[in-house]
Scaffold this active site. Structure first.
Site, PDB file in Angstrom:
ATOM      1  CE1 TYR A 230      58.023  31.100  13.539  1.00 43.25           C
ATOM      2  CE2 TYR A 230      59.559  32.905  13.930  1.00 43.25           C
ATOM      3  CZ  TYR A 230      59.302  31.610  13.475  1.00 43.25           C
ATOM      4  OH  TYR A 230      60.327  30.827  12.991  1.00 43.25           O
TER       5      TYR A 230
ATOM      6  CG  LEU B 213      64.102  28.668  18.918  1.00 40.60           C
ATOM      7  CD1 LEU B 213      63.784  30.110  19.313  1.00 40.60           C
ATOM      8  CD2 LEU B 213      63.198  28.220  17.783  1.00 40.60           C
TER       9      LEU B 213
END
Length: 287
Positions: free
Chosen positions: A33, A207
């Protein structure tokens, strides 16, 4: 009024949106996502989010959806029809719905990716009260899987971390591995010591934040010193100031880590200035 959402090529009222119970995101968390912020009706850092989406899909061998090249227009259309001035657009791509539940990936010739987008209205997103007073974080053990650089929908532990923080009377949690801070539950983590901004270097451990990349670029352009390296939770507690970055919070000052109050307990000058620069420059480049 019901939102208009996008599901597999169709714009639908949210109440009419449906995804198969055999979708692998539902059964296996087999999906990725992105969340793109909207300020003044325009998209922030869209190209960066699209590039990271493409990388995430590639890392998991998920096919790029047929609508990939149209995603900018789909985002813009959802912002338009839902009247979003400030807020976010959530995009999820899954491996798709197989004929039955199986751990083995389905043949890509037999299944198409599922694509879902929806908007969230967040009036005053850039003027968050939390950014004026700063947030408190607690430290928790990082027990996630090893590929945190892929933005998957495996968000159970980050959600649990936020609940741990809430129960402790804090706002969020920083995850700790071998005594070192990896990242926040939904953000990248930074400390400031003296004149130096310190944040963990890119790897599979964290991330690769789109907001992180922009903020570090702006910091260097502003002649701020940046050091990308591991830092310990003890260093964080002894820092002059700290902050986190994410698409939904931009640059958010941290004023307390566990029991340690940073500085005078208010947002520090570096985090405040970086937030100002990020919002100013991002609005200029918004599309």
């Amino acid at each position: 009024m019901s939102r208009t959402v996008y599901v597999n090529g169709q714009y639908l009222p949210e109440g009419d949106a449906k995804v198969s119970i055999f979708d692998r995101a539902f059964l296996m968390a087999d999906g990725v996502y992105e969340v793109t912020s909207v300020l003044d009706g325009k998209l922030i850092d869209f190209d960066g989010h699209l590039a990271r989406l493409e990388r995430s899909l590639s890392e998991l061998d998920i096919q790029k959806p047929d609508c990939f090249d149209d995603l900018l227009e789909i985002h813009r259309e959802l912002v338009r029809v839902n009247g979003i001035t400030d807020g976010m657009v959530y995009l999820q791509v899954t491996r798709g719905a197989a004929e039955d539940r199986d751990f083995v990936f389905p043949d890509p010739e037999e299944v198409k990716p599922t694509v879902v987008l929806f908007t969230q209205s967040k009036p005053g997103l850039a003027d968050s009260p939390a950014s004026k007073k700063g947030i408190k974080v607690i430290s928790i053990e990082d027990i996630r899987w090893g590929r945190r650089d892929i933005k998957t929908v495996q968000l159970l532990y980050p959600s649990m971390g936020k609940m741990m923080a809430k129960k402790a009377g804090a706002d969020d949690a920083w995850m700790i591995e071998d005594g070192h801070v990896t990242e926040g539950t939904s953000n990248n983590a930074y400390i400031v010591k003296g004149d130096t901004i310190i944040t963990r270097q890119l790897s599979n451990d964290i991330l690769h934040g789109i907001t992180r990349a922009a903020v570090l670029r702006f910091a260097r352009e502003a002649q701020m010193k940046v050091e990308e390296r591991h830092f310990t939770i003890d260093e964080a507690k002894d820092a002059d100031e700290a902050f986190v970055t994410s698409a939904s919070t931009f640059v958010m000052p941290v004023v307390q880590v566990d029991e340690a109050v940073l500085g005078d307990g208010t947002p520090g000058p570096v985090s405040k200035r970086l937030r100002e620069i990020y919002l100013e420059e991002s609005r200029k480049a918004a599309i």
